[in-house]
Design a protein around this motif. Structure first.
Motif, PDB file in Angstrom:
ATOM      1  N   SER A   1     -11.072   5.338   6.133  1.00 29.72           N
ATOM      2  CA  SER A   1     -11.025   3.997   5.531  1.00 29.72           C
ATOM      3  C   SER A   1     -12.096   3.789   4.462  1.00 29.72           C
ATOM      4  CB  SER A   1     -11.107   2.873   6.580  1.00 29.72           C
ATOM      5  OG  SER A   1      -9.931   2.882   7.368  1.00 29.72           O
TER       6      SER A   1
ATOM      7  N   ALA B   1      -7.655   8.492   4.528  1.00 26.35           N
ATOM      8  CA  ALA B   1      -6.860   8.331   5.744  1.00 26.35           C
ATOM      9  C   ALA B   1      -7.233   9.462   6.706  1.00 26.35           C
ATOM     10  CB  ALA B   1      -5.371   8.321   5.418  1.00 26.35           C
TER      11      ALA B   1
ATOM     12  N   CYS C   1      -5.471   2.509   4.769  1.00 23.51           N
ATOM     13  CA  CYS C   1      -5.621   2.000   3.402  1.00 23.51           C
ATOM     14  C   CYS C   1      -5.848   0.495   3.417  1.00 23.51           C
ATOM     15  CB  CYS C   1      -4.378   2.352   2.590  1.00 23.51           C
ATOM     16  SG  CYS C   1      -4.517   1.985   0.829  1.00 23.51           S
TER      17      CYS C   1
ATOM     18  N   ILE D   1      -8.046   5.506  -0.808  1.00 24.18           N
ATOM     19  CA  ILE D   1      -8.752   5.295   0.454  1.00 24.18           C
ATOM     20  C   ILE D   1      -8.529   6.497   1.372  1.00 24.18           C
ATOM     21  CG2 ILE D   1      -8.991   3.766   2.454  1.00 24.18           C
ATOM     22  CD1 ILE D   1      -9.858   2.511  -0.205  1.00 24.18           C
TER      23      ILE D   1
ATOM     24  N   ALA E   1      -3.322   6.002  -0.015  1.00 17.50           N
ATOM     25  CA  ALA E   1      -3.988   6.902   0.930  1.00 17.50           C
ATOM     26  C   ALA E   1      -3.116   8.129   1.137  1.00 17.50           C
ATOM     27  CB  ALA E   1      -4.254   6.196   2.254  1.00 17.50           C
TER      28      ALA E   1
ATOM     29  N   VAL F   1       0.862  -1.180   0.000  1.00 22.00           N
ATOM     30  CA  VAL F   1       0.000   0.000   0.000  1.00 22.00           C
ATOM     31  C   VAL F   1       0.900   1.232   0.000  1.00 22.00           C
ATOM     32  CG1 VAL F   1      -2.027  -1.049   1.050  1.00 22.00           C
ATOM     33  CG2 VAL F   1      -0.224  -0.149   2.517  1.00 22.00           C
TER      34      VAL F   1
ATOM     35  N   ARG G   1     -13.796   4.687   0.615  1.00 23.61           N
ATOM     36  CA  ARG G   1     -13.196   4.847  -0.711  1.00 23.61           C
ATOM     37  C   ARG G   1     -13.524   6.226  -1.262  1.00 23.61           C
ATOM     38  NH1 ARG G   1     -12.218   0.533  -5.371  1.00 23.61           N
ATOM     39  NH2 ARG G   1     -12.021  -0.750  -3.502  1.00 23.61           N
TER      40      ARG G   1
ATOM     41  N   GLY H   1      -3.470  -0.149  -3.190  1.00 24.65           N
ATOM     42  CA  GLY H   1      -4.230   1.065  -2.922  1.00 24.65           C
ATOM     43  C   GLY H   1      -3.319   2.178  -2.447  1.00 24.65           C
TER      44      GLY H   1
END
Length: 522
Positions: free
Chosen positions: A220, A245, A456, A243, A81, A8, A222, A79
């Motif tokens: 958390s 944070a 994330c 995502i 963040a 991530v 999307r 992903g």
């Protein structure tokens, strides 16, 4: 749980630098790219601005630097963040381009003409003793300064967003930001963690319209996916989930493993703070909100020492010439030599006691507060002063701990310390001694990026739940236990000397302000 191959990406845009950080699902820092943010501008003394596009360009270049090191990391990426500095306001147009430079959180300009609030609200705030805090809120709000001095920008701004909102928009094309990032002079309801309701006084106090705010997404949740345009700029594969944070301080707390009320989180950064995170809302001081935590639906009650470990840099610039020269010869950081200064002085600095109010507060300390050092004698040297700085900061944060424990009806049993100052063994040990608590340094100094990575991974379902994510991705690097003899010395100095300093010196601070006009009250 997914394989350990999964990675991530945390984009961490702080005050001093932007960083792109790759973590695996065990919280190991796989790769790191950093770019200093040096192009700040000071159009007038006390002002501090930054080109809005500069934040995005620095973040994008850091991402590209990662893939230049190893392109296979892109295939393992699941992903991304974003975590950023708090409180930096960016007015943007419909394309998300900055209408003017961002006004940073360190900027000291104030509005002298502010929107009026109704007589009923004014009376209510006077009755509960919050009138000064509300006046401060209205004058400090960057949006109100724009309304007074740059009304066209304030009027024509499509959105007012934070640095996190700027980068999230660049990544996804959507004007959306995390609930966890909303720490600023905005119409935000901290208790309900949403934009303020239509009858909230903040709409009267701020020159902003509801449509000028971005959508909010829970921590958390999307935010969207990386667009093709963002992929070209950053090298992040198009379609990668983005995502939500939280702000860097909140992520730092999570990344240090301090996610329950009994674990106090200290940050030894430019601003020094102590935080307690829980699912229950309480104000650290009446009228001062608890901020959104990097845990979904949680709060972080915080006490700040505004100048914090800025004071270490102040000492370095004003008194640290020998260490700076020696460090240059040895090819090391001057701070590495400062620990030797601390080690040369006994706990308590032979009575030299420092009150770290180099910048005044609103409620505590009062707006006319100043810093103070008492107890000088002919035995004292630069080394004593340096140790007294570290001790004074820890005393002030211990005072903050006691306030949080009273207000939150909790008891802290251990500490986690993050930020640049946490890399000093001397600072860590004296913190353990002053608090009388086991004090831990996390396994990585990139705790804000790690907190974003945890959010994330949680949002992507790469860990089953929050407990598993934190258990797998955070751990202690080194624990410092309090030394009984030092604890006794510090307890006596704290209770019998430090705690009485502000009350006894406050009248003198007020006289200094009247005579010199500094600090300027408004």
């Amino acid at each position: 749980m997914s394989s350990g191959r999964d990675l991530v990406l945390a984009i961490d845009c702080g005050t001093q630098s932007a960083r792109a950080l790759l973590f695996d699902l065990e919280g190991n820092l796989v790769a790191r790219a950093q770019q200093p943010l040096t192009d700040y501008r000071t159009p007038q003394p006390g002002w501090l601005e930054h080109d809005a596009e500069g934040f995005w360009h620095a973040a994008a270049q850091c991402c590209q630097a990662l893939w230049a090191e190893d392109r296979s990391w892109r295939e393992a990426l699941r992903g991304v963040a974003v975590t950023t500095q708090r409180g930096t306001i960016v007015p943007v147009d419909r394309q998300g381009r900055g209408l003017r430079p961002a006004i940073t959180w360190l900027d000291q300009r104030r509005a002298s003409q502010v929107p009026a609030i109704s007589p009923w609200w004014r009376l209510a705030f006077r009755l509960v003793g919050h009138a000064e805090a509300v006046r401060h809120f209205r004058s400090e709000a960057e949006i109100n300064w724009l309304a007074q001095h740059e009304p066209a920008v304030q009027r024509e701004a499509h959105k007012f967003i934070l640095v996190s909102g700027l980068i999230n928009h660049r990544l996804t094309g959507r004007f959306a930001d995390s609930i966890g990032s909303q720490v600023a002079y905005l119409p935000f309801d901290f208790k309900r963690q949403r934009w303020a309701g239509p009858r909230d006084w903040k709409w009267q106090a701020l020159a902003i319209r509801p449509e000028q705010l971005p959508d909010l997404v829970p921590v958390s949740g999307r935010l969207g996916e990386v667009t093709r345009e963002a992929s070209e700029a950053t090298g992040i594969p198009a379609g990668t989930p983005v995502i939500a944070a939280a702000a860097d301080k909140a992520c730092e707390i999570l990344g240090s493993g301090a996610f329950t009320p009994e674990v106090g989180a200290l940050s030894y950064g430019t601003t020094a703070t102590i935080n307690s995170t829980s699912g229950r809302y309480f104000e650290p001081m009446p009228g001062s909100p608890a901020y959104p935590a990097a845990l979904p639906g949680h709060y972080s009650a915080e006490v700040q020492i505004f100048r914090g470990y800025w004071m270490v840099n102040w000492f370095k610039e004003q008194f640290g010439h020998p260490e700076r020269a020696a460090a240059e010869r040895l090819g090391i950081a001057p701070e590495a030599l400062f620990d030797e200064l601390v080690g040369a002085v006994p706990p308590g600095s032979m009575g030299l006691t420092l009150q770290p109010y180099w910048s005044p507060g609103v409620r505590h300390p009062g707006p006319d507060a100043k810093g103070a050092v008492i107890g000088f004698g002919d035995v004292h040297t630069r080394a004593h002063l340096y140790r007294a700085i570290l001790e004074g900061l820890a005393y002030a944060l211990r005072e903050g701990r006691e306030r949080l424990e009273r207000r939150g009806r909790l008891r802290m049993t251990e500490l986690r310390v993050s930020g640049g100052g946490s890399q000093s063994d001397a600072a860590m040990q004296l913190t353990a001694d002053i608090f009388g608590l086991p004090t831990a340094r996390p396994h990585t100094h990139e705790t804000s990026g790690l907190g974003a990575a945890i959010d994330c991974a949680l949002g992507l379902g790469l860990h089953r739940d929050l407990e598993q994510a934190v258990t797998h991705m955070t751990r202690i690097g080194r624990m410092f236990e309090p030394i009984a003899a030092n604890v006794a010395t510090y307890d006596a100095l704290y209770e019998r000397v430090y705690k009485g300093m502000y009350a006894r010196l406050a009248p003198l601070y007020a006289e200094i302000q009247k005579i010199t006009g500094y600090p300027r009250l408004h």
